[in-house]
Write a protein that holds these residues in place. Structure first.
Motif, PDB file in Angstrom:
ATOM      1  N   ILE A  34       0.886  -1.168   0.016  1.00  0.00           N
ATOM      2  CA  ILE A  34      -0.302  -0.103  -0.001  1.00  0.00           C
ATOM      3  C   ILE A  34       0.897   1.278  -0.281  1.00  0.00           C
ATOM      4  O   ILE A  34       2.156   1.104   0.897  1.00  0.00           O
ATOM      5  N   SER A  35       0.971   1.874  -0.967  1.00  0.00           N
ATOM      6  CA  SER A  35       1.754   3.051  -0.942  1.00  0.00           C
ATOM      7  C   SER A  35       1.003   4.665  -1.583  1.00  0.00           C
ATOM      8  O   SER A  35      -0.050   4.617  -2.447  1.00  0.00           O
ATOM      9  N   ARG A  36       1.135   5.928  -1.424  1.00  0.00           N
ATOM     10  CA  ARG A  36       0.397   6.516  -1.453  1.00  0.00           C
ATOM     11  C   ARG A  36       1.268   7.519  -3.410  1.00  0.00           C
ATOM     12  O   ARG A  36       0.518   8.252  -3.865  1.00  0.00           O
ATOM     13  N   SER A  37       2.439   6.674  -3.245  1.00  0.00           N
ATOM     14  CA  SER A  37       3.268   6.722  -4.105  1.00  0.00           C
ATOM     15  C   SER A  37       3.297   6.556  -5.451  1.00  0.00           C
ATOM     16  O   SER A  37       3.022   4.625  -4.878  1.00  0.00           O
ATOM     17  N   GLU A  38       3.041   5.837  -6.512  1.00  0.00           N
ATOM     18  CA  GLU A  38       2.736   5.467  -7.907  1.00  0.00           C
ATOM     19  C   GLU A  38       4.449   4.318  -7.524  1.00  0.00           C
ATOM     20  O   GLU A  38       5.551   4.875  -7.734  1.00  0.00           O
ATOM     21  N   VAL A  39       3.658   3.206  -7.926  1.00  0.00           N
ATOM     22  CA  VAL A  39       5.350   2.405  -7.183  1.00  0.00           C
ATOM     23  C   VAL A  39       5.628   1.669  -9.274  1.00  0.00           C
ATOM     24  O   VAL A  39       4.490   0.766  -9.164  1.00  0.00           O
ATOM     25  N   LEU A  40       6.576   1.749  -9.167  1.00  0.00           N
ATOM     26  CA  LEU A  40       6.691   1.271 -10.813  1.00  0.00           C
ATOM     27  C   LEU A  40       7.116  -0.152 -10.794  1.00  0.00           C
ATOM     28  O   LEU A  40       6.862  -0.420 -11.950  1.00  0.00           O
ATOM     29  N   THR A  48      -0.462  -4.056  -6.099  1.00  0.00           N
ATOM     30  CA  THR A  48      -0.025  -2.588  -5.117  1.00  0.00           C
ATOM     31  C   THR A  48      -1.076  -1.588  -4.745  1.00  0.00           C
ATOM     32  O   THR A  48      -2.258  -1.833  -6.119  1.00  0.00           O
ATOM     33  N   TYR A  49      -1.790  -1.164  -4.344  1.00  0.00           N
ATOM     34  CA  TYR A  49      -3.221  -0.306  -4.084  1.00  0.00           C
ATOM     35  C   TYR A  49      -2.202   1.353  -3.602  1.00  0.00           C
ATOM     36  O   TYR A  49      -1.488   1.096  -2.771  1.00  0.00           O
ATOM     37  N   ILE A  50      -2.627   1.947  -4.394  1.00  0.00           N
ATOM     38  CA  ILE A  50      -2.042   2.862  -4.547  1.00  0.00           C
ATOM     39  C   ILE A  50      -3.651   3.674  -3.999  1.00  0.00           C
ATOM     40  O   ILE A  50      -4.590   4.697  -4.484  1.00  0.00           O
ATOM     41  N   LEU A  51      -3.084   4.704  -2.581  1.00  0.00           N
ATOM     42  CA  LEU A  51      -4.510   5.199  -1.497  1.00  0.00           C
ATOM     43  C   LEU A  51      -3.508   6.415  -0.471  1.00  0.00           C
ATOM     44  O   LEU A  51      -2.584   6.084  -0.082  1.00  0.00           O
ATOM     45  N   ASP A  52      -4.073   7.132   0.163  1.00  0.00           N
ATOM     46  CA  ASP A  52      -3.796   8.175   0.722  1.00  0.00           C
ATOM     47  C   ASP A  52      -4.018   7.058   2.133  1.00  0.00           C
ATOM     48  O   ASP A  52      -5.058   6.441   2.430  1.00  0.00           O
ATOM     49  N   LEU A  53      -2.530   7.139   3.658  1.00  0.00           N
ATOM     50  CA  LEU A  53      -3.191   5.871   4.035  1.00  0.00           C
ATOM     51  C   LEU A  53      -3.995   6.045   4.655  1.00  0.00           C
ATOM     52  O   LEU A  53      -4.375   5.157   5.820  1.00  0.00           O
ATOM     53  N   SER A  54      -4.738   7.696   5.137  1.00  0.00           N
ATOM     54  CA  SER A  54      -5.808   7.556   6.146  1.00  0.00           C
ATOM     55  C   SER A  54      -6.843   6.971   5.597  1.00  0.00           C
ATOM     56  O   SER A  54      -7.358   6.594   6.698  1.00  0.00           O
ATOM     57  N   GLN A  55      -6.712   6.097   4.290  1.00  0.00           N
ATOM     58  CA  GLN A  55      -7.433   5.628   3.495  1.00  0.00           C
ATOM     59  C   GLN A  55      -7.860   3.959   3.897  1.00  0.00           C
ATOM     60  O   GLN A  55      -8.770   2.994   3.543  1.00  0.00           O
TER      61      GLN A  55
END
Ligand SMILES: NC(=O)c1ccc[n+]([C@@H]2O[C@H](COP(=O)([O-])OP(=O)(O)OC[C@H]3O[C@@H](n4cnc5c(N)ncnc54)[C@H](OP(=O)(O)O)[C@@H]3O)[C@@H](O)[C@H]2O)c1
Length: 223
Positions: A34-40, A48-55
């Motif tokens: 889980i990451s807020r920024s794109e993971v290449l 991969t899950y891209i989201l704001d960690l408060s979510q």
């Protein structure tokens, strides 16, 4: 059946090495980040899950894995305020531990820092100390806390303290002997490797590892 892992902070220095280690380790059949920024990085085992960690609560089922690794962290400089720092180094790790416990993850492994203590007079160490206390209270089979001193490794951002420690440890290695061993900087790569090894060993209990123990393992491997 193989193990499954969730890594938070996989775009960071320790987290990046850990991701590489775990993807290549055949004990793990699936790896989630889980990451807020794109993971290449792309890999057949990786989700991969891209989201704001408060979510994170919105994807709570992602925490249903064998091992949750938390390598999140920021600096006061990057965070900009004590409150913003605490969000990354305390609130997100606690939320992650809560979701992991509720989703019945077996083990929780987190990078803290040398000197972490709820009673410390330093804000940074106090936040880490509080994080440790809270994380230890969740009902995992294993809680593993890793307390590096300064981390060594190549990062894009220049950090004077880390650079100075790196130069000292290479030029003046005798500075970190005897009682000062625990202050010796440790390679981020080594911390990641140590974390993966502890997770796979899977002992029950609460474990805290200081820098010298992580460095010792590296020396044993080299001898
Ligand atoms: N640096 C040292 O010398 C040192 C010493 C002792 C302990 N530690 C601790 O060791 C741990 C790992 O350190 P590191 O140097 O590997 O960290 P790092 O390279 O700075 O990486 C930090 C990770 O946290 C993520 N992150 C930061 N702020 C975030 C936010 N607001 N929302 C979501 N994700 C966020 C980053 O994601 P983005 O890529 O999206 O920013 C990155 O994945 C940290 O807890 C740190 O406090 C470090």
């Amino acid at each position: 059946m193989g193990r499954t892992a969730l890594i938070l902070g996989a775009t960071g220095l320790v987290g990046g090495y850990l991701l590489d280690d775990i993807l290549e380790n055949n004990k793990y059949e699936r790896v989630r980040i889980i990451s807020r920024s794109e993971v290449l990085k792309k890999h057949p085992k990786l989700d991969t899950y891209i989201l704001d960690l408060s979510q994170m609560e919105d994807v709570r089922e992602v925490f249903n894995v064998s091992d949750v690794f938390c390598c999140l962290g920021t600096t006061m400089k990057n965070a900009g305020s004590k409150e913003a720092f605490k969000k990354v180094d305390l609130d997100f790790p606690i939320l992650a531990a809560k979701l992991a416990a509720e989703e019945e993850a077996e083990q929780f492994l987190i990078v803290s820092a040398m000197g972490a203590s709820r009673n410390s007079s330093f804000f940074y160490n106090r936040v880490k100390g509080e994080m440790e206390e809270r994380v230890k209270s969740f009902p995992f089979n294993g809680v593993y806390i890793f307390r590096p001193s300064l981390l060594l490794g190549n990062r894009k951002e220049f950090r004077l303290g880390e650079k100075t420690a790196e130069v000292l440890s290479i030029r003046l290695p005798f500075l970190f002997r005897g009682n000062l061993k625990k202050y010796a900087p440790v390679k981020a790569e080594q911390v990641a490797k140590f974390m993966a090894e502890k997770a796979i060993k899977g002992e029950k209990g609460i474990f805290i590892y200081e820098s010298d123990e992580m460095n010792r393992l590296q020396k044993q491997e080299q001898s």
